[in-house]
Motif scaffolding. Structure first.
Motif, short mmCIF file in Angstrom:
data_model
loop_
_atom_site.label_atom_id
_atom_site.label_comp_id
_atom_site.label_asym_id
_atom_site.label_seq_id
_atom_site.Cartn_x
_atom_site.Cartn_y
_atom_site.Cartn_z
N LEU A 291 -80.17 84.13 -54.58
CA LEU A 291 -79.29 83.67 -53.50
C LEU A 291 -79.91 83.97 -52.14
CD1 LEU A 291 -75.76 84.65 -54.86
CD2 LEU A 291 -76.93 82.46 -54.97
N VAL A 292 -80.55 85.14 -52.03
CA VAL A 292 -81.21 85.50 -50.76
C VAL A 292 -82.31 84.49 -50.46
CG1 VAL A 292 -82.71 87.21 -49.66
CG2 VAL A 292 -80.65 87.94 -50.84
N GLU A 293 -83.04 84.08 -51.49
CA GLU A 293 -84.10 83.07 -51.28
C GLU A 293 -83.50 81.74 -50.80
OE1 GLU A 293 -86.75 82.56 -54.66
OE2 GLU A 293 -88.29 83.36 -53.32
N VAL A 294 -82.35 81.40 -51.33
CA VAL A 294 -81.71 80.16 -50.87
C VAL A 294 -81.36 80.30 -49.38
CG1 VAL A 294 -79.71 78.67 -51.10
CG2 VAL A 294 -80.85 79.54 -53.14
N ALA A 295 -80.80 81.45 -49.03
CA ALA A 295 -80.47 81.69 -47.62
C ALA A 295 -81.72 81.62 -46.75
CB ALA A 295 -79.79 83.05 -47.45
N ARG A 296 -82.79 82.25 -47.23
CA ARG A 296 -84.06 82.25 -46.50
C ARG A 296 -84.59 80.83 -46.33
NH1 ARG A 296 -88.27 80.34 -48.50
NH2 ARG A 296 -88.56 81.62 -50.34
N SER A 297 -84.47 80.01 -47.39
CA SER A 297 -84.98 78.64 -47.29
C SER A 297 -84.13 77.81 -46.34
CB SER A 297 -85.02 77.99 -48.68
OG SER A 297 -83.72 77.66 -49.09
N LEU A 298 -82.84 78.16 -46.23
CA LEU A 298 -81.97 77.42 -45.32
C LEU A 298 -82.23 77.77 -43.86
CD1 LEU A 298 -78.57 77.56 -47.19
CD2 LEU A 298 -79.55 75.50 -46.20
N ALA A 299 -82.78 78.96 -43.64
CA ALA A 299 -82.86 79.49 -42.28
C ALA A 299 -83.69 78.62 -41.34
CB ALA A 299 -83.41 80.92 -42.29
N SER A 300 -84.69 77.93 -41.89
CA SER A 300 -85.55 77.14 -41.00
C SER A 300 -84.94 75.76 -40.74
CB SER A 300 -86.93 76.99 -41.62
OG SER A 300 -86.84 76.37 -42.88
N GLY A 301 -83.80 75.47 -41.34
CA GLY A 301 -83.20 74.15 -41.17
C GLY A 301 -84.11 73.05 -41.70
#
Ligand code: ADP
Ligand code: MG
Length: 629
Positions: A506-516
């Motif tokens: 889930l953290v990786e998903v959040a990280r991947s979302l961070a750059s838009g």
């Protein structure tokens, strides 16, 4: 207790300055005698060397042994200038040392880092071994084995000796540590830690690994050269004996003692080493043996050094409520007062492969695959292990170069471009085995996703300009909002490498979302998640789709795929055997056969129970799981 601790935390910079002022006034007020003032200066100089090594090794994980060579460069540059001009202007000498450090850093770093692997360690190792020879070769400048008598340093017409030199050395050291602190405790420092853990992860975040390594290496060279220049002023005489391999080992040992991944650990490590050497008179004879034994022991016993012990102590005290929470927890708590999280609009892109192929030697991992993934849609890739799903993702994100065919992002050919450039075009991904750095909390890790897209310059970070503060606050707020989106904001402050596998995904998903990003590549993102995490994952993928992102989903959980996917592509042994809507794929006998191991005659015998049809079956995995990204 609590109030005192809070007071210290609040006025920490002030207390540090006060301590520094006291130390500086020591010799003048008679509190520190000549022996001790020399010791303090030597510790300061050694701590500069150690700090440079910490930046390169402790943070970026690059083994560079050349601190001693750069130390020599600084000393000789300052010494030579003094000899040439009769007096050594301090500003000129230190400035020249910095320039020389940058030049030598580039000259040794570019080939050392280009070649990759161990070559930087080798290049810098030989540099240290070569120092005495180089000093000999350039005898005209260096005085050869006879040494070089440095001129008296001056500043604004004043001779900088005795107490003034003491103050100068302390000021320069304090300034460097302020720079190092501001650099390392920033997104840049976080990115160094990412680099140390995994260059692959750094490149996925849009960072050119080569350039970042070169930057770190050159930055780490600067304090070493400064230390050399200061040393030449302190001793007034420089000779090859100073720049030995055992000094290099001593610097390494000090780094380990103090804790390599720490800003101020260098001071503690340098103090221990310097005092040790001075206290034990027989040290000289035994130093190589002692360092060797010590490095072995320290490596086994406490690999995070004194700084690690202090941090563990602080963390324990916080857990027991003896200390107020750390600064990032406080920042996170403040930011979480914001509105309900939601995902902004994403500018999805069309990703197309045309006859894409990849072979590894004779192994045709992917053959002639043509798929299209559109914005606002989830495109699923399924197939048994070893069928080429990860290989396809690796081609898209640039880890591999295609052996044939084309790869298009909104009609721009991206096949064969370096990973960091594809990442900058808006391709984000997660990994089959999550890539998670050490020594970083979850919030900071998620924020690294914004390193390239919401860049705050190096100078802003070092000088803590308003742009830095704003950028930092925005990053934290955004990272926290994403963690809330995934229902895991309570772990914002936990070390990210302490999380369980499901949470890491889930953290990786959040990280991947961070750059838009525009295109998301999720590799088996659902495996290892429990029921509740799966629900969250499903919702967030749904949300990305609604926001207009392009999602390519590799997933073994067939029901999840059926629920989420707009279009499913089925791979088998590197070939596309079927493409279609979930309903079409579900009705496809060949796919069923591939998955349930059933033949055409008896299509629906799942492994998990009597009434386990393809609707509910998790796709069976052959025993040998393929690793890799
Ligand atoms: P999947 O993700 O579908 O389980 P992969 O894409 O990981 O499958 O692997 C497909 C095939 O490519 C396998 O036969 C695997 O051994 C091979 N392969 C993948 N990566 C490499 C590599 N870096 N070198 C050699 N062979 C590889
Ligand atoms: Mg795979």
């Amino acid at each position: 207790m609590n109030a005192l601790a809070a007071f210290i935390q609040r006025f920490r910079p002030l207390s540090a300055l006060l301590l520094l002022a006291l130390l500086m006034a020591g010799p003048a007020t008679g509190l520190i005698n000549a022996y001790w003032s020399r010791t303090v200066m030597l510790i300061a100089i050694l701590s500069l060397l150690v700090s440079g090594l910490n930046v390169v090794l402790g943070y970026a994980g690059e083994l560079a042994m050349g601190q001693v060579a750069l130390y020599a460069v600084g000393a000789y540059v300052a010494g030579y200038l003094g000899v040439q001009f009769g007096t050594a202007n301090v500003v000129l000498a230190l400035g020249a040392a910095i320039v020389a450090a940058v030049l030598v850093g580039l000259v040794t770093g570019i080939p050392g880092l280009r070649l990759g692997g161990w070559s930087l360690a080798m290049v810098t190792f030989f540099l240290v071994i070569l120092v005495p020879n180089l000093i000999d070769v350039f005898e005209h400048f260096t005085g050869g084995t006879l040494g070089l008598a440095a001129a008296v340093p001056t500043l604004f017409g004043m001779e900088i000796t005795g107490n003034r030199l003491y103050v100068l050395i302390l000021v320069v050291t304090a300034l460097w540590f302020a720079v190092a602190r501001n650099l390392l405790l920033s997104r840049h420092g976080n990115m160094f830690l990412v680099l140390r853990q995994s260059p692959i992860l750094a490149s996925i975040l849009g960072v050119s690994v080569y350039r970042l390594k070169l930057l770190v290496y050159v930055v780490g060279a600067i304090p070493a050269a400064l230390a050399g220049a200061l040393f030449s002023m302190l001793d007034g005489f420089i000779a090859p004996e100073t720049f030995t391999f055992s000094l290099a080992l001593s610097v390494l040992a000090a780094s380990v003692v103090g804790g390599a991944t720490s800003v101020y650990g260098a001071l503690a490590g340098a103090a221990v080493m310097q005092l040790g050497q001075q206290t034990f008179t027989q040290f000289q004879d035994w130093q190589l043996v002692i360092y060797g034994a010590f490095l072995l022991l320290a490596g086994v016993l406490f690999n995070r050094g004194l700084a690690g012990l202090v941090n563990d102590g602080l963390a324990a005290a916080r857990r027991r409520g003896w200390l107020p929470p750390g600064p990032s927890a406080a920042a996170a708590a403040a930011a979480s007062a914001q509105a309900e999280p939601e995902l902004g609009q994403l500018r999805g892109a069309v990703l197309r492969t045309e006859g894409l192929s990849k072979s590894f030697g004779g192994n045709k991992a992917l053959q002639d695959v043509s798929i299209e993934a559109r914005p606002g849609e989830v495109t699923a890739l399924i197939g048994p292990n070893g069928s080429g799903k990860t290989t396809l993702l690796n081609l898209i994100c640039g880890f591999y170069k295609p052996s044939g065919g084309r790869l298009l992002l909104d009609d721009e050919e991206i096949g064969g471009q370096p990973t960091y450039r594809i990442a900058r075009l808006g391709v984000a991904r997660t990994f089959q085995t999550p890539l998670i750095p050490k020594d970083m909390n979850t919030l900071a890790f998620v924020a690294t996703g914004r390193y390239v897209t919401h860049r705050v310059g190096l100078l802003s970070a070092v000088l803590r300009l308003p742009a830095f503060r704003r950028g930092y606050a925005d990053d934290n707020a955004e990272a926290l909002a994403l963690l809330r989106l995934l229902g895991i904001e309570d772990i914002a402050d936990q070390p990210v490498d302490s999380l369980a596998l499901g949470t890491r995904r889930l953290v990786e998903v959040a990280r991947s979302l961070a750059s838009g990003p525009r295109v998301f590549l999720f590799d088996e993102v659902g495996s290892g998640l429990d029921e509740s995490d799966l629900v969250v994952l499903e919702q967030s993928i749904e949300m990305i789709r609604r926001a207009g992102g392009t999602v390519i989903l590799v997933e073994h959980n067939f029901p999840l795929v059926l629920k989420l996917a707009d279009r499913i592509h089925v791979l088998s042994q590197g070939q596309l055997i079927a493409s279609g809507t979930p309903a079409e794929i579900q009705a496809n006998r060949r796919v069923l056969a591939e998955y349930t191991g059933a033949t055409d005659e008896e299509p629906e015998t799942g492994p998990a129970g009597p009434d386990t049809g393809p609707e509910t079956a998790v796709i069976a995995e052959p025993a040998a799981r393929k690793g890799g990204q």
